[in-house]
Design a protein around this motif. Structure first.
Motif, short mmCIF file in Angstrom:
data_model
loop_
_atom_site.label_atom_id
_atom_site.label_comp_id
_atom_site.label_asym_id
_atom_site.label_seq_id
_atom_site.Cartn_x
_atom_site.Cartn_y
_atom_site.Cartn_z
N GLN A 21 0.79 -1.17 -0.04
CA GLN A 21 -0.02 -0.02 -0.15
C GLN A 21 0.93 1.48 0.00
O GLN A 21 0.45 2.42 -0.55
CB GLN A 21 -0.96 0.12 1.02
CG GLN A 21 -2.02 1.15 1.38
CD GLN A 21 -2.82 0.95 0.08
OE1 GLN A 21 -3.52 0.12 -0.45
NE2 GLN A 21 -2.94 2.16 -0.80
N THR A 22 2.06 1.22 0.69
CA THR A 22 2.74 2.34 0.83
C THR A 22 3.46 2.49 -0.78
O THR A 22 3.36 3.60 -1.04
CB THR A 22 4.18 2.11 1.57
OG1 THR A 22 3.44 2.10 2.93
CG2 THR A 22 4.85 3.37 1.66
N PHE A 23 3.80 1.56 -1.37
CA PHE A 23 4.12 1.62 -2.85
C PHE A 23 3.04 2.24 -3.68
O PHE A 23 3.45 3.23 -4.37
CB PHE A 23 4.66 0.19 -3.27
CG PHE A 23 5.95 0.06 -3.10
CD1 PHE A 23 7.12 0.80 -2.82
CD2 PHE A 23 6.12 -1.65 -2.72
CE1 PHE A 23 8.34 0.38 -2.43
CE2 PHE A 23 7.32 -2.03 -2.48
CZ PHE A 23 8.48 -1.18 -2.34
N ALA A 24 1.76 1.77 -3.39
CA ALA A 24 0.66 2.46 -4.26
C ALA A 24 0.53 3.87 -3.87
O ALA A 24 0.41 4.70 -4.94
CB ALA A 24 -0.55 1.62 -3.91
N ASN A 25 1.04 4.43 -2.66
CA ASN A 25 0.99 5.74 -2.33
C ASN A 25 1.83 6.74 -2.73
O ASN A 25 1.46 7.88 -3.36
CB ASN A 25 0.73 5.96 -0.51
CG ASN A 25 -0.62 5.42 -0.24
OD1 ASN A 25 -1.72 4.90 -0.73
ND2 ASN A 25 -0.54 4.79 1.21
N VAL A 26 3.05 6.06 -2.94
CA VAL A 26 4.24 6.82 -3.44
C VAL A 26 3.72 6.96 -4.73
O VAL A 26 4.02 8.15 -5.63
CB VAL A 26 5.40 5.99 -3.15
CG1 VAL A 26 6.59 6.78 -4.11
CG2 VAL A 26 5.79 5.93 -1.63
N GLU A 27 3.32 5.85 -5.64
CA GLU A 27 3.14 5.93 -6.90
C GLU A 27 2.15 6.96 -7.28
O GLU A 27 2.22 7.54 -8.24
CB GLU A 27 2.76 4.63 -7.59
CG GLU A 27 2.61 4.38 -8.98
CD GLU A 27 2.65 3.15 -9.40
OE1 GLU A 27 2.83 2.62 -10.72
OE2 GLU A 27 2.15 2.13 -8.70
N ALA A 28 0.96 7.08 -6.51
CA ALA A 28 0.10 7.81 -7.03
C ALA A 28 0.55 9.24 -7.02
O ALA A 28 0.16 10.20 -7.54
CB ALA A 28 -1.10 7.88 -5.70
N ILE A 29 1.38 9.77 -6.23
CA ILE A 29 1.98 11.01 -6.08
C ILE A 29 2.92 11.00 -7.42
O ILE A 29 2.78 12.18 -7.81
CB ILE A 29 2.85 11.41 -4.72
CG1 ILE A 29 1.78 11.38 -3.30
CG2 ILE A 29 3.61 12.56 -4.70
CD1 ILE A 29 2.37 11.06 -2.15
#
Length: 134
Positions: free
Chosen positions: A59-67
């Motif tokens: 989920q952290t990777f997904a959150n970084v990727e969204a930014i």
């Protein structure tokens, strides 16, 4: 002079203090430390993706990727990743998850630093990233 642009994807809650989830200035994009919170739901407090390192890391990777995407970047543009873990015993597992996540990367991998920190209760990992766009 190039302006700074604050980045807050719709999946993210407003930061709890006066900072941005990400900032882009010219061809540089800095992603602030992200944790494994699920996408924001109005009226609901931020919720970790789950209790496990795997759930929170993905989920952290997904959150970084969204930014990154909000700022016009991708993982291919990332020069530096910093991983913050709460437990030294999680290092090997995090590396397995990390290698699996980036297995299809076709450019040179980002430089990476891993440090051990305290995070709010229930959070196991935080990740930030620096991207340089062409």
């Amino acid at each position: 002079m190039t302006e700074k642009t604050a980045l807050t994807p719709s999946t993210h809650t407003a930061p709890p203090a006066k900072f941005s989830h990400g900032v882009r200035k010219g061809n540089i994009l800095q992603v602030a430390g992200q944790v494994g919170f699920l996408p924001a739901e109005e009226g609901k407090a931020p919720t970790p993706a789950g209790p496990t390192l795997r759930e929170q890391t993905l989920q952290t990777f997904a959150n970084v990727e969204a930014i990154l995407e909000e700022g016009g970047a991708s993982w291919d543009d990332v020069m530096m990743i910093r991983v913050y873990l709460t437990d030294t015993a999680h290092f090997a597992e995090m590396n397995e998850i990390y290698n699996e996540y980036f297995k299809d990367l076709t450019v040179a991998p980002a430089a990476r630093t891993t440090v051990y920190v305290g995070l709010p209760a229930g959070l196991l990992i935080e990740i930030d990233a620096l991207a340089v766009l062409d």
